[in-house]
Enzyme design. Structure first.
Site, short mmCIF file in Angstrom:
data_model
loop_
_atom_site.label_atom_id
_atom_site.label_comp_id
_atom_site.label_asym_id
_atom_site.label_seq_id
_atom_site.Cartn_x
_atom_site.Cartn_y
_atom_site.Cartn_z
N THR A 46 0.83 -1.21 0.00
CA THR A 46 0.00 0.00 0.00
C THR A 46 0.86 1.26 0.00
OG1 THR A 46 -1.61 -1.22 1.33
CG2 THR A 46 -1.89 1.16 1.19
N THR A 47 1.96 1.23 0.76
CA THR A 47 2.84 2.39 0.87
C THR A 47 3.44 2.79 -0.48
OG1 THR A 47 3.33 1.75 3.14
CG2 THR A 47 4.86 3.28 2.11
N TYR A 109 -13.24 -3.60 0.91
CA TYR A 109 -14.46 -2.98 0.37
C TYR A 109 -15.68 -3.89 0.41
CZ TYR A 109 -17.68 -0.28 -2.49
OH TYR A 109 -18.78 0.41 -2.92
N TYR A 135 -2.13 -10.17 5.37
CA TYR A 135 -2.09 -8.78 5.84
C TYR A 135 -3.47 -8.39 6.36
CZ TYR A 135 -1.14 -3.68 5.52
OH TYR A 135 -0.98 -2.34 5.79
N ARG A 140 -8.10 -0.10 6.53
CA ARG A 140 -8.17 0.05 5.07
C ARG A 140 -9.18 -0.90 4.43
NH1 ARG A 140 -4.33 3.13 2.49
NH2 ARG A 140 -2.54 3.80 3.73
N LYS A 164 0.90 -10.05 8.87
CA LYS A 164 1.19 -8.65 9.20
C LYS A 164 -0.05 -8.12 9.88
CE LYS A 164 2.20 -4.10 7.20
NZ LYS A 164 2.35 -3.31 5.95
N ILE A 206 6.69 -5.06 9.69
CA ILE A 206 6.80 -4.48 8.34
C ILE A 206 6.44 -3.02 8.51
CG2 ILE A 206 5.89 -4.45 5.99
CD1 ILE A 206 5.49 -7.49 6.25
#
Length: 291
Positions: A46-47, A109, A135, A140, A164, A206
């Site tokens: 994402t980063t 979503y 993750y 998010r 994560k 992470i």
């Protein structure tokens, strides 16, 4: 799995002024991480603003990182989404040469049930030729993967080797650590609670701030893993203000402002993300001037 104990860094994607990928800056960033003691690198998470990158740009980033890394650190590749069939197809058809594991986010979503999340990761497990790190980031995805579900995945999906965990809930993290098999890694996905999670039995992090303060943050995690609590917390409290700063206006706006202050990248983001405000940028610069 020992390769993923310690500090992994979720790499940003540096952009030039015209918002094309800055491969020179990316290569230099990778070398900076290697020189400052990071244990592994995460590519296209994402980063990295992955949602704004084309397929061609993603391939360019993968090749740039692999070349700059030159086999020195393990590499983790982000492949995830909320269409299980598309994720499994990508896992089967992508060129994964040079990568050691996959980081795959829980579906976002569409908010699946816990059973839906389990079946998604079962399919991911069966499709992936590499070990997978799940993750969990409810902020998010809008759905929390519960410890019971992660424990089930850990026990029934052989090549899912860790999670994560980024729910930002230390109690949930401790419940998770207490449940999963000993060889299943619980990795912090939240910089601020990395140290308490590590001391509670986690395997490291992470990180986002680790990219900007790689030596100090990785030293903190190593001290925590070694049980050197006072030394680790001294570093934690020195670093902690920067964590609040870099997330104040979202990720990766804050970390890009910090990296720009260090002269490693230009402070450019792709819409819908924008650069940190002038006020926040000044606060980040002030922190770095006094760090």
């Amino acid at each position: 799995m020992e390769a993923f104990v310690g500090t992994g860094v979720a790499l940003i994607t540096p952009f030039k002024e015209d918002l094309s990928v800055d491969t020179n800056a990316l290569a230099n960033l990778v070398k900076n991480q290697i020189e400052n003691g990071i244990e592994y690198l995460v590519v296209l998470g994402t980063t990295a603003e992955s949602a704004t990158l084309s397929t061609e740009e993603k391939e360019l980033i993968k090749e740039t990182v692999k070349t700059a890394n030159a086999g020195k650190l393990p590499l983790v590749l982000g492949i995830g989404g909320n269409n299980t069939a598309a994720v499994t197809e990508e896992l089967k058809t992508s060129n994964l040469d040079g990568f050691n594991a996959i980081l795959s986010v829980s579906p976002y979503y569409n908010k699946p049930t816990q059973e839906g999340i389990y079946r998604h990761f079962k399919a991911v497990s069966e499709a992936s030729p590499l070990p997978v790190i799940l993750y969990n980031v409810p902020g998010r995805t809008s759905s929390n993967v519960l410890p019971e579900t992660i424990n089930r995945i850990a026990r029934e999906c052989d090549n899912i080797i860790g999670v994560k965990e980024a729910a930002g809930d230390i109690v949930q993290a401790m419940r998770l650590i207490s449940m999963v098999p000993e060889d299943f890694m619980v990795i912090s996905g939240d910089d601020m609670i990395t140290l308490p999670m590590t001391l509670a039995g986690g395997k490291g992090v992470i990180s986002v701030i680790g990219q900007g303060l790689p030596k100090e943050f990785s030293d903190m995690v190593r001290a925590g893993l070694a049980g050197k609590v006072a030394e680790a917390y001294k570093l934690h409290y020195r670093i902690a203000p920067s964590i609040d700063l870099i997330f104040a206006e979202g990720n990766p706006a804050g970390i890009k402002a910090l990296l720009a202050k260090k002269g490693l990248v230009a402070n450019n983001l792709r819409l819908p993300l924008v650069e940190a405000s002038e006020a926040l940028t000044n606060r980040i610069h002030s922190f770095m001037d006094n760090f």
